[in-house]
Design a protein around this motif. Structure first.
Motif: not given
Length: 228
Positions: A10-30
């Motif tokens: 639960l604690a790890n889930t609640k952290k995921l409100v910030n996009a900076n928590e993720f390594k975003i692939n801008p090509f695959l994301w959409p």
């Protein structure tokens, strides 16, 4: 397990409100958002980031910590955390009755390529120390324990260590560790019982909504469908 796994997840889930928590692939994301939900609105984009982490990486991390705590506390009479560098636990093997020096991995992909030499070097160091101190240590007393899976399912890095030292995986590990042939299946059933206690849909929805709002602020042009 119940008392540590669920709060940690639960604690790890609640952290995921910030996009900076993720390594975003801008090509695959959409693409992934549309593949999953049929559109690229902000909530779909949030779900494409959130779900793999919450149902994958996050719970794997939580499980790894919880199961190692379970091993070291519930079975404190049969095993104990080791003070030997690179060794997680020491226990008496139910099959051969010998004390084992074990490094634990949570699953079949629990060892990275860079860690192979480190693990082997740790085991070699234990052997050398035992030889120096005239301790009755055999080569097979150093083992790599993997908490679930079959030997054939292990990744190449675990298999590489297994060429030099014994691998106890899944049911074999738990039998050697506990002496109970059915313990592996019983533990899986107990985890199923834990799953029935967990219903955090409201928290998940709130977290995804908060993440979608954060995406709007940080990536205002990413969505072709501007709605939430």
């Amino acid at each position: 397990m119940r008392s540590s796994l669920i709060p940690s997840h639960l604690a790890n889930t609640k952290k995921l409100v910030n996009a900076n928590e993720f390594k975003i692939n801008p090509f695959l994301w959409p693409y992934l958002a549309n593949y999953y939900n049929g559109n690229t609105d902000y909530r779909s984009l949030a779900e494409a980031l959130f779900l793999p982490r919450a149902l994958g990486t996050s719970i794997t991390t939580s499980f790894g910590g919880a199961i190692q705590k379970f091993v070291s506390t519930v079975f404190s009479d049969e095993s104990y955390g080791s003070v030997v560098s690179g060794i997680d636990i020491e226990f008496v093997d139910a099959v051969d009755g010998r004390k084992k020096y074990c490094q634990l991995k949570s699953g079949p992909n629990g060892l990275n390529n860079d860690d192979v030499k480190t693990v082997v070097d740790h085991f070699n160091a234990v052997r050398n120390l035992a030889r120096t101190n005239n301790l009755p240590l055999q080569h097979d007393d150093m083992v790599l324990g993997v908490l679930y899976g079959e030997p054939s399912e292990m990744n190449g890095n675990i298999k590489a260590v297994a060429k030099s030292y014994p691998l106890y995986a899944g049911k074999e590990f738990w039998f050697r560790f506990t002496g109970d042939q059915d313990f592996y299946e019983d533990l899986a059933l107990a985890m199923a019982d834990v799953a029935e206690e967990v219903n955090v849909r409201k928290i998940i929805d709130e977290t995804i909504d908060a993440l979608a709002q954060d995406i709007i602020q940080k990536y205002p042009d990413i969505s072709k469908s501007k709605k939430l």
